[in-house]
Motif scaffolding. Sequence first.
Motif, PDB file in Angstrom:
ATOM      1  N   ASP A  10       0.884  -1.163   0.000  1.00 29.66           N
ATOM      2  CA  ASP A  10       0.000   0.000   0.000  1.00 29.66           C
ATOM      3  C   ASP A  10       0.924   1.215   0.000  1.00 29.66           C
ATOM      4  OD1 ASP A  10      -2.155  -1.694   0.180  1.00 29.66           O
ATOM      5  OD2 ASP A  10      -2.577  -1.273   2.289  1.00 29.66           O
ATOM      6  N   CYS A  11       0.624   2.214  -0.845  1.00 23.55           N
ATOM      7  CA  CYS A  11       1.545   3.342  -0.959  1.00 23.55           C
ATOM      8  C   CYS A  11       0.844   4.571  -1.534  1.00 23.55           C
ATOM      9  CB  CYS A  11       2.737   2.955  -1.828  1.00 23.55           C
ATOM     10  SG  CYS A  11       2.316   2.384  -3.484  1.00 23.55           S
ATOM     11  N   ALA A  12       1.552   5.684  -1.522  1.00 19.58           N
ATOM     12  CA  ALA A  12       1.038   6.933  -2.083  1.00 19.58           C
ATOM     13  C   ALA A  12       1.425   7.089  -3.550  1.00 19.58           C
ATOM     14  CB  ALA A  12       1.555   8.119  -1.279  1.00 19.58           C
ATOM     15  N   ASP A  13       2.613   6.590  -3.927  1.00 20.23           N
ATOM     16  CA  ASP A  13       3.142   6.788  -5.275  1.00 20.23           C
ATOM     17  C   ASP A  13       3.616   5.451  -5.846  1.00 20.23           C
ATOM     18  OD1 ASP A  13       4.505   7.517  -7.595  1.00 20.23           O
ATOM     19  OD2 ASP A  13       5.619   9.152  -6.636  1.00 20.23           O
ATOM     20  N   PRO A  14       2.695   4.662  -6.423  1.00 23.13           N
ATOM     21  CA  PRO A  14       3.051   3.325  -6.910  1.00 23.13           C
ATOM     22  C   PRO A  14       4.211   3.292  -7.902  1.00 23.13           C
ATOM     23  CG  PRO A  14       0.685   3.532  -6.808  1.00 23.13           C
ATOM     24  CD  PRO A  14       1.245   4.905  -6.543  1.00 23.13           C
ATOM     25  N   ASP A  15       4.271   4.214  -8.829  1.00 20.98           N
ATOM     26  CA  ASP A  15       5.333   4.170  -9.835  1.00 20.98           C
ATOM     27  C   ASP A  15       6.713   4.381  -9.209  1.00 20.98           C
ATOM     28  OD1 ASP A  15       6.131   4.044 -12.739  1.00 20.98           O
ATOM     29  OD2 ASP A  15       6.899   6.039 -12.225  1.00 20.98           O
ATOM     30  N   THR A  16       6.838   5.381  -8.343  1.00 24.40           N
ATOM     31  CA  THR A  16       8.125   5.656  -7.703  1.00 24.40           C
ATOM     32  C   THR A  16       8.572   4.484  -6.831  1.00 24.40           C
ATOM     33  OG1 THR A  16       7.796   8.034  -7.740  1.00 24.40           O
ATOM     34  CG2 THR A  16       9.331   7.194  -6.089  1.00 24.40           C
ATOM     35  N   LEU A  17       7.650   3.928  -6.058  1.00 23.36           N
ATOM     36  CA  LEU A  17       8.010   2.818  -5.189  1.00 23.36           C
ATOM     37  C   LEU A  17       8.364   1.579  -6.005  1.00 23.36           C
ATOM     38  CD1 LEU A  17       8.363   2.689  -2.182  1.00 23.36           C
ATOM     39  CD2 LEU A  17       6.092   1.669  -2.008  1.00 23.36           C
ATOM     40  N   MET A  18       7.642   1.320  -7.089  1.00 23.20           N
ATOM     41  CA  MET A  18       7.956   0.185  -7.966  1.00 23.20           C
ATOM     42  C   MET A  18       9.359   0.345  -8.540  1.00 23.20           C
ATOM     43  SD  MET A  18       8.180  -0.720 -11.504  1.00 23.20           S
ATOM     44  CE  MET A  18       7.232   0.515 -12.346  1.00 23.20           C
ATOM     45  N   ARG A  19       9.703   1.528  -8.994  1.00 23.00           N
ATOM     46  CA  ARG A  19      11.026   1.754  -9.581  1.00 23.00           C
ATOM     47  C   ARG A  19      12.140   1.597  -8.538  1.00 23.00           C
ATOM     48  NH1 ARG A  19      10.233   2.603 -14.613  1.00 23.00           N
ATOM     49  NH2 ARG A  19       8.258   3.442 -15.328  1.00 23.00           N
ATOM     50  N   PHE A  20      11.888   2.014  -7.307  1.00 24.45           N
ATOM     51  CA  PHE A  20      12.877   1.800  -6.241  1.00 24.45           C
ATOM     52  C   PHE A  20      13.119   0.308  -6.043  1.00 24.45           C
ATOM     53  CE2 PHE A  20      13.722   0.513  -1.900  1.00 24.45           C
ATOM     54  CZ  PHE A  20      14.923   1.153  -1.667  1.00 24.45           C
ATOM     55  N   TRP A  21      12.051  -0.473  -5.922  1.00 25.69           N
ATOM     56  CA  TRP A  21      12.208  -1.908  -5.675  1.00 25.69           C
ATOM     57  C   TRP A  21      12.807  -2.624  -6.878  1.00 25.69           C
ATOM     58  CZ3 TRP A  21      12.693  -4.160  -1.230  1.00 25.69           C
ATOM     59  CH2 TRP A  21      12.205  -3.509  -0.104  1.00 25.69           C
ATOM     60  N   THR A  38       3.582   0.525 -25.056  1.00 27.96           N
ATOM     61  CA  THR A  38       3.828   1.198 -23.785  1.00 27.96           C
ATOM     62  C   THR A  38       2.573   1.163 -22.925  1.00 27.96           C
ATOM     63  OG1 THR A  38       3.088   3.376 -24.530  1.00 27.96           O
ATOM     64  CG2 THR A  38       5.422   2.821 -24.913  1.00 27.96           C
ATOM     65  N   TRP A  39       2.770   1.399 -21.626  1.00 26.10           N
ATOM     66  CA  TRP A  39       1.615   1.508 -20.732  1.00 26.10           C
ATOM     67  C   TRP A  39       0.774   2.736 -21.080  1.00 26.10           C
ATOM     68  CZ3 TRP A  39      -0.888  -1.753 -17.909  1.00 26.10           C
ATOM     69  CH2 TRP A  39      -0.241  -2.899 -17.464  1.00 26.10           C
ATOM     70  N   ASP A  40       1.431   3.845 -21.463  1.00 25.81           N
ATOM     71  CA  ASP A  40       0.658   5.032 -21.834  1.00 25.81           C
ATOM     72  C   ASP A  40      -0.263   4.749 -23.010  1.00 25.81           C
ATOM     73  OD1 ASP A  40       1.418   6.811 -19.841  1.00 25.81           O
ATOM     74  OD2 ASP A  40       3.189   7.479 -20.941  1.00 25.81           O
ATOM     75  N   ARG A  53      -3.594   7.410 -13.529  1.00 29.46           N
ATOM     76  CA  ARG A  53      -2.598   6.520 -14.135  1.00 29.46           C
ATOM     77  C   ARG A  53      -1.511   6.058 -13.177  1.00 29.46           C
ATOM     78  NH1 ARG A  53      -2.045   7.893 -20.485  1.00 29.46           N
ATOM     79  NH2 ARG A  53      -4.294   7.926 -20.871  1.00 29.46           N
ATOM     80  N   ASN A  54      -1.469   6.589 -11.973  1.00 31.00           N
ATOM     81  CA  ASN A  54      -0.476   6.134 -11.004  1.00 31.00           C
ATOM     82  C   ASN A  54      -1.176   5.562  -9.773  1.00 31.00           C
ATOM     83  OD1 ASN A  54       2.053   5.639  -9.874  1.00 31.00           O
ATOM     84  ND2 ASN A  54       2.214   7.686  -9.002  1.00 31.00           N
ATOM     85  N   THR A  55      -2.243   4.789  -9.996  1.00 31.80           N
ATOM     86  CA  THR A  55      -2.953   4.179  -8.873  1.00 31.80           C
ATOM     87  C   THR A  55      -2.460   2.773  -8.579  1.00 31.80           C
ATOM     88  OG1 THR A  55      -4.718   3.368 -10.315  1.00 31.80           O
ATOM     89  CG2 THR A  55      -5.049   5.533  -9.261  1.00 31.80           C
ATOM     90  N   ARG A  56      -1.725   2.176  -9.528  1.00 25.52           N
ATOM     91  CA  ARG A  56      -1.157   0.841  -9.309  1.00 25.52           C
ATOM     92  C   ARG A  56      -0.006   0.624 -10.262  1.00 25.52           C
ATOM     93  NH1 ARG A  56      -6.209   0.508 -11.460  1.00 25.52           N
ATOM     94  NH2 ARG A  56      -7.091   0.248  -9.408  1.00 25.52           N
ATOM     95  N   SER A  57       0.887  -0.256  -9.847  1.00 23.08           N
ATOM     96  CA  SER A  57       2.045  -0.589 -10.653  1.00 23.08           C
ATOM     97  C   SER A  57       2.552  -1.947 -10.191  1.00 23.08           C
ATOM     98  CB  SER A  57       3.123   0.485 -10.473  1.00 23.08           C
ATOM     99  OG  SER A  57       4.067   0.428 -11.500  1.00 23.08           O
ATOM    100  N   ALA A  58       3.345  -2.603 -11.028  1.00 26.39           N
ATOM    101  CA  ALA A  58       3.857  -3.922 -10.652  1.00 26.39           C
ATOM    102  C   ALA A  58       5.190  -4.189 -11.335  1.00 26.39           C
ATOM    103  CB  ALA A  58       2.854  -5.006 -11.026  1.00 26.39           C
ATOM    104  N   CYS A  59       5.962  -5.069 -10.718  1.00 21.06           N
ATOM    105  CA  CYS A  59       7.226  -5.503 -11.292  1.00 21.06           C
ATOM    106  C   CYS A  59       7.445  -6.971 -10.948  1.00 21.06           C
ATOM    107  CB  CYS A  59       8.381  -4.631 -10.816  1.00 21.06           C
ATOM    108  SG  CYS A  59       8.664  -4.619  -9.032  1.00 21.06           S
ATOM    109  N   HIS A  60       8.434  -7.548 -11.614  1.00 23.94           N
ATOM    110  CA  HIS A  60       8.682  -8.976 -11.412  1.00 23.94           C
ATOM    111  C   HIS A  60      10.159  -9.304 -11.590  1.00 23.94           C
ATOM    112  CE1 HIS A  60       8.148  -8.490 -15.755  1.00 23.94           C
ATOM    113  NE2 HIS A  60       8.964  -9.523 -15.864  1.00 23.94           N
ATOM    114  N   LEU A  69       5.871  -8.148  -7.351  1.00 23.18           N
ATOM    115  CA  LEU A  69       5.567  -7.080  -6.408  1.00 23.18           C
ATOM    116  C   LEU A  69       4.482  -6.201  -7.012  1.00 23.18           C
ATOM    117  CD1 LEU A  69       9.156  -5.978  -5.290  1.00 23.18           C
ATOM    118  CD2 LEU A  69       7.708  -7.785  -4.339  1.00 23.18           C
ATOM    119  N   PHE A  70       3.447  -5.918  -6.232  1.00 22.82           N
ATOM    120  CA  PHE A  70       2.325  -5.099  -6.684  1.00 22.82           C
ATOM    121  C   PHE A  70       2.209  -3.894  -5.760  1.00 22.82           C
ATOM    122  CE2 PHE A  70      -2.231  -3.996  -6.715  1.00 22.82           C
ATOM    123  CZ  PHE A  70      -2.390  -3.763  -8.072  1.00 22.82           C
ATOM    124  N   PHE A  71       2.032  -2.714  -6.330  1.00 21.61           N
ATOM    125  CA  PHE A  71       1.969  -1.462  -5.584  1.00 21.61           C
ATOM    126  C   PHE A  71       0.622  -0.815  -5.851  1.00 21.61           C
ATOM    127  CE2 PHE A  71       6.197  -2.614  -6.774  1.00 21.61           C
ATOM    128  CZ  PHE A  71       6.907  -2.496  -5.597  1.00 21.61           C
TER     129      PHE A  71
END
Length: 145
Positions: A10-21, A38-40, A53-60, A69-71
Amino acid sequence: MSRELQVTFDCADPDTLMRFWCQALGYVPDPPPPGFETWDAALDAYDVPLEERNTRSACHDPEGTGPRLFFQQVAEAKTAKNRVHLDVRAAPGLHGEERMTAIEAEAERLVAAGATRLARFEPDPPLSHGFIVLADPEGNELCLD
């Protein structure tokens, strides 16, 4: 029966947190849906407003061994210590000063990527090998061990 695991933040900024992880773990962002470069482009096609557009993000894990990981964006801020946290294995197989030097180097790399250093715990043989506690850009604790 084995189950597939996904870790959700759970987070405020899914894209930023996804990129950090992604930087912390060597993960990659999930690709856009089939048919979109692209996602856009996908979000344009789905008529998703810019402010949503920044309500969720994910990486693997590109090797397919680690969990996805889902944000997800939530309104409330983090208010207390995590009851569950991730341990990032920064120095597997290393011991003594060599281990702590490797952990320190990883801590410096993650602080440069947006983490905050919280504490260093010295080795306490025979059971403890020492570790460093960090917080990700939104304050979620993680350990480098």
